[in-house]
Design a protein around this motif. Structure first.
Motif, PDB file in Angstrom:
ATOM      1  N   THR A 138       3.793   5.560  -5.635  1.00  0.00           N
ATOM      2  CA  THR A 138       3.650   5.570  -7.097  1.00  0.00           C
ATOM      3  C   THR A 138       2.701   6.684  -7.526  1.00  0.00           C
ATOM      4  O   THR A 138       2.969   7.398  -8.503  1.00  0.00           O
ATOM      5  CB  THR A 138       3.127   4.202  -7.590  1.00  0.00           C
ATOM      6  OG1 THR A 138       3.998   3.184  -7.098  1.00  0.00           O
ATOM      7  CG2 THR A 138       3.071   4.130  -9.097  1.00  0.00           C
ATOM      8  N   VAL A 139       1.595   6.843  -6.768  1.00  0.00           N
ATOM      9  CA  VAL A 139       0.642   7.919  -7.080  1.00  0.00           C
ATOM     10  C   VAL A 139       1.352   9.272  -6.951  1.00  0.00           C
ATOM     11  O   VAL A 139       1.217  10.143  -7.824  1.00  0.00           O
ATOM     12  CB  VAL A 139      -0.597   7.847  -6.139  1.00  0.00           C
ATOM     13  CG1 VAL A 139      -1.460   9.085  -6.284  1.00  0.00           C
ATOM     14  CG2 VAL A 139      -1.410   6.592  -6.435  1.00  0.00           C
ATOM     15  N   ILE A 140       2.147   9.434  -5.891  1.00  0.00           N
ATOM     16  CA  ILE A 140       2.909  10.689  -5.691  1.00  0.00           C
ATOM     17  C   ILE A 140       3.838  10.932  -6.883  1.00  0.00           C
ATOM     18  O   ILE A 140       3.931  12.044  -7.405  1.00  0.00           O
ATOM     19  CB  ILE A 140       3.705  10.631  -4.364  1.00  0.00           C
ATOM     20  CG1 ILE A 140       2.740  10.647  -3.175  1.00  0.00           C
ATOM     21  CG2 ILE A 140       4.695  11.797  -4.256  1.00  0.00           C
ATOM     22  CD1 ILE A 140       3.393  10.373  -1.835  1.00  0.00           C
ATOM     23  N   ILE A 142       0.845  -1.209   0.000  1.00  0.00           N
ATOM     24  CA  ILE A 142       0.000   0.000   0.000  1.00  0.00           C
ATOM     25  C   ILE A 142       0.881   1.260   0.000  1.00  0.00           C
ATOM     26  O   ILE A 142       0.610   2.212  -0.740  1.00  0.00           O
ATOM     27  CB  ILE A 142      -0.976  -0.021   1.212  1.00  0.00           C
ATOM     28  CG1 ILE A 142      -2.023  -1.120   1.003  1.00  0.00           C
ATOM     29  CG2 ILE A 142      -1.667   1.323   1.393  1.00  0.00           C
ATOM     30  CD1 ILE A 142      -2.830  -1.466   2.231  1.00  0.00           C
ATOM     31  N   VAL A 143       1.949   1.238   0.787  1.00  0.00           N
ATOM     32  CA  VAL A 143       2.875   2.390   0.813  1.00  0.00           C
ATOM     33  C   VAL A 143       3.481   2.595  -0.579  1.00  0.00           C
ATOM     34  O   VAL A 143       3.581   3.731  -1.073  1.00  0.00           O
ATOM     35  CB  VAL A 143       3.982   2.182   1.880  1.00  0.00           C
ATOM     36  CG1 VAL A 143       5.051   3.259   1.777  1.00  0.00           C
ATOM     37  CG2 VAL A 143       3.385   2.181   3.276  1.00  0.00           C
ATOM     38  N   VAL A 185       1.846  12.150  -9.767  1.00  0.00           N
ATOM     39  CA  VAL A 185       1.411  13.545  -9.540  1.00  0.00           C
ATOM     40  C   VAL A 185       2.581  14.485  -9.850  1.00  0.00           C
ATOM     41  O   VAL A 185       2.407  15.495 -10.540  1.00  0.00           O
ATOM     42  CB  VAL A 185       0.908  13.727  -8.085  1.00  0.00           C
ATOM     43  CG1 VAL A 185       0.727  15.204  -7.749  1.00  0.00           C
ATOM     44  CG2 VAL A 185      -0.407  12.984  -7.879  1.00  0.00           C
ATOM     45  N   ILE A 186       3.776  14.140  -9.364  1.00  0.00           N
ATOM     46  CA  ILE A 186       4.968  14.966  -9.643  1.00  0.00           C
ATOM     47  C   ILE A 186       5.212  15.025 -11.157  1.00  0.00           C
ATOM     48  O   ILE A 186       5.481  16.083 -11.718  1.00  0.00           O
ATOM     49  CB  ILE A 186       6.212  14.408  -8.915  1.00  0.00           C
ATOM     50  CG1 ILE A 186       6.041  14.504  -7.394  1.00  0.00           C
ATOM     51  CG2 ILE A 186       7.486  15.152  -9.346  1.00  0.00           C
ATOM     52  CD1 ILE A 186       7.083  13.732  -6.599  1.00  0.00           C
ATOM     53  N   GLY A 187       5.086  13.871 -11.805  1.00  0.00           N
ATOM     54  CA  GLY A 187       5.307  13.801 -13.260  1.00  0.00           C
ATOM     55  C   GLY A 187       4.345  14.669 -14.040  1.00  0.00           C
ATOM     56  O   GLY A 187       4.642  15.113 -15.145  1.00  0.00           O
ATOM     57  N   PHE A 222       0.558  -0.452 -11.821  1.00  0.00           N
ATOM     58  CA  PHE A 222      -0.326  -1.077 -10.827  1.00  0.00           C
ATOM     59  C   PHE A 222      -0.308  -2.599 -10.965  1.00  0.00           C
ATOM     60  O   PHE A 222      -0.200  -3.320  -9.958  1.00  0.00           O
ATOM     61  CB  PHE A 222      -1.757  -0.531 -10.998  1.00  0.00           C
ATOM     62  CG  PHE A 222      -2.752  -1.175 -10.081  1.00  0.00           C
ATOM     63  CD1 PHE A 222      -2.746  -0.893  -8.718  1.00  0.00           C
ATOM     64  CD2 PHE A 222      -3.682  -2.085 -10.574  1.00  0.00           C
ATOM     65  CE1 PHE A 222      -3.650  -1.504  -7.862  1.00  0.00           C
ATOM     66  CE2 PHE A 222      -4.593  -2.701  -9.726  1.00  0.00           C
ATOM     67  CZ  PHE A 222      -4.567  -2.410  -8.364  1.00  0.00           C
ATOM     68  N   ILE A 223      -0.368  -3.071 -12.201  1.00  0.00           N
ATOM     69  CA  ILE A 223      -0.371  -4.529 -12.436  1.00  0.00           C
ATOM     70  C   ILE A 223       0.937  -5.162 -11.954  1.00  0.00           C
ATOM     71  O   ILE A 223       0.938  -6.189 -11.264  1.00  0.00           O
ATOM     72  CB  ILE A 223      -0.623  -4.830 -13.935  1.00  0.00           C
ATOM     73  CG1 ILE A 223      -2.089  -4.549 -14.266  1.00  0.00           C
ATOM     74  CG2 ILE A 223      -0.269  -6.274 -14.287  1.00  0.00           C
ATOM     75  CD1 ILE A 223      -2.403  -4.568 -15.735  1.00  0.00           C
TER      76      ILE A 223
END
Lengths: 108, 211
Positions: free
Chosen positions: A28-30, A22-23, A33-35, B78-79
């Motif tokens: 990865t989402v961060i 989860i971390v 967002v930066i990208g 994600f995958i």
């Protein structure tokens, strides 16, 4: 003793693995967002690389079990640092391609 | 043979036995160590490729930025990340001796890897349709295609090899030829493939977004 730890380790704590997963997803989402931000390339690269190194560190420590092996952890760390430092030699050529060599440029 | 000779012989035998029974390097079993050494060598390969890309990108003013969206890269990430978790579950089940469950989770991991590879190839086909090859692209320096296909291709090769290895090791484990340790070692490789992707995405995709 450490050998015994490695071979006798017969279970994985799944809750820890899920937490790290989860971390990693959040990181990865961060990174995405930066990208997507309208900041300079150098700032974008720096921030994304910091996140990537944190992600890589977590994967090495908890997914690849380096957290349990101090000797191997140091070996990998020293190797990676030496590799990254060793590869810095190319930037001089890279900037020369971009700006040219001062003494080889035509006079103004 | 005198008593003194026998004593020396016994001592030499004891020392030889101690040497052969010595702990392996970093207390890691030989098979696992071999995989770590492969990973270390592969780290050097990928780092070299990514640095070469960095040098060239920095030295080339008209670097193309062909990616309008990062949706595909996000789905692929994600995958691959999820496949690392399923691999960990497979290792856990294998270590617990749950052969059937471990086999199923290994196959789920392989399936996720295959989906990743299909999405990757689909993306390649889309870029090729837009006129991008190794030697040419409509947006700027032709070196972009060489680096993009080179680095993502090397990673795709690792994913494909990983999927084949997962299926082969999974089947052999299910048939009793391989042990839980072999699943764990294959998992080590799979996590490495995931780790490399964490660096490929920001450098190859996010840094080349068109906006």
């Amino acid at each position: 003793m450490a050998m015994a730890t490695d071979t006798q380790k017969k279970t994985r704590v799944l809750s820890k693995d899920v937490t790290v997963y989860i971390v990693l997803l959040i990181l990865t989402v961060i990174q995405f967002v930066i990208g997507n931000q309208n900041i300079g390339d150098s700032q974008k690269l720096l921030r994304m690389l910091i996140v990537a190194f944190i992600e890589g560190g977590l994967a090495l420590l908890f997914f690849m079990d380096l957290a349990d092996n101090k000797g191997m952890r140091w070996f990998i760390f020293i190797f990676v640092v030496a590799l990254i430092l060793g590869l810095q030699y190319g930037w001089t050529d890279s900037f020369r391609e971009l700006h040219g060599v001062r003494w080889a440029l035509p006079p103004h | 043979m005198s008593e003194a000779d026998l004593s020396i012989h016994a001592q030499v035998s004891r020392e030889h036995a101690n040497a052969t029974m010595a702990e392996p390097a970093f207390s890691i079993p030989a098979k696992k160590m071999a995989m770590w050494l492969f990973i270390i060598a592969d780290t050097a390969t990928f780092t070299g490729c990514l640095f070469a890309y960095g040098f060239t990108r920095n030295g080339t003013p008209n670097w193309p930025r062909p990616f309008e969206s990062y949706t595909n890269a996000a789905i692929m990430t994600f995958i691959l990340l999820t496949s690392s978790l399923t691999m960990l579950v497979a290792i856990r089940e294998a270590l617990l001796g749950e052969k059937g469950k471990a086999f199923r989770w290994v196959m789920i991991t392989a399936l996720l890897g295959a989906v990743f590879a299909v999405l990757h190839i689909r993306e390649w086909i889309g870029l090729i349709d837009r006129g991008m090859t190794i030697f040419h692209n409509p947006w700027g320096t032709p070196l972009f295609g060489a680096f993009f296909f080179g680095i993502t291709g090397l990673h795709l090769l690792h994913v494909t090899g990983g999927v084949i290895a997962l299926v082969a090791v999974g089947i052999s484990y299910n048939r009793g030829r391989y042990q839980a340790d072999d699943i764990e070692i294959t998992g080590l490789y799979w996590h490495f493939v995931d780790l490399v992707w964490m660096f490929v995405v920001p450098l190859m995709y996010l840094l080349n977004l068109s906006h």
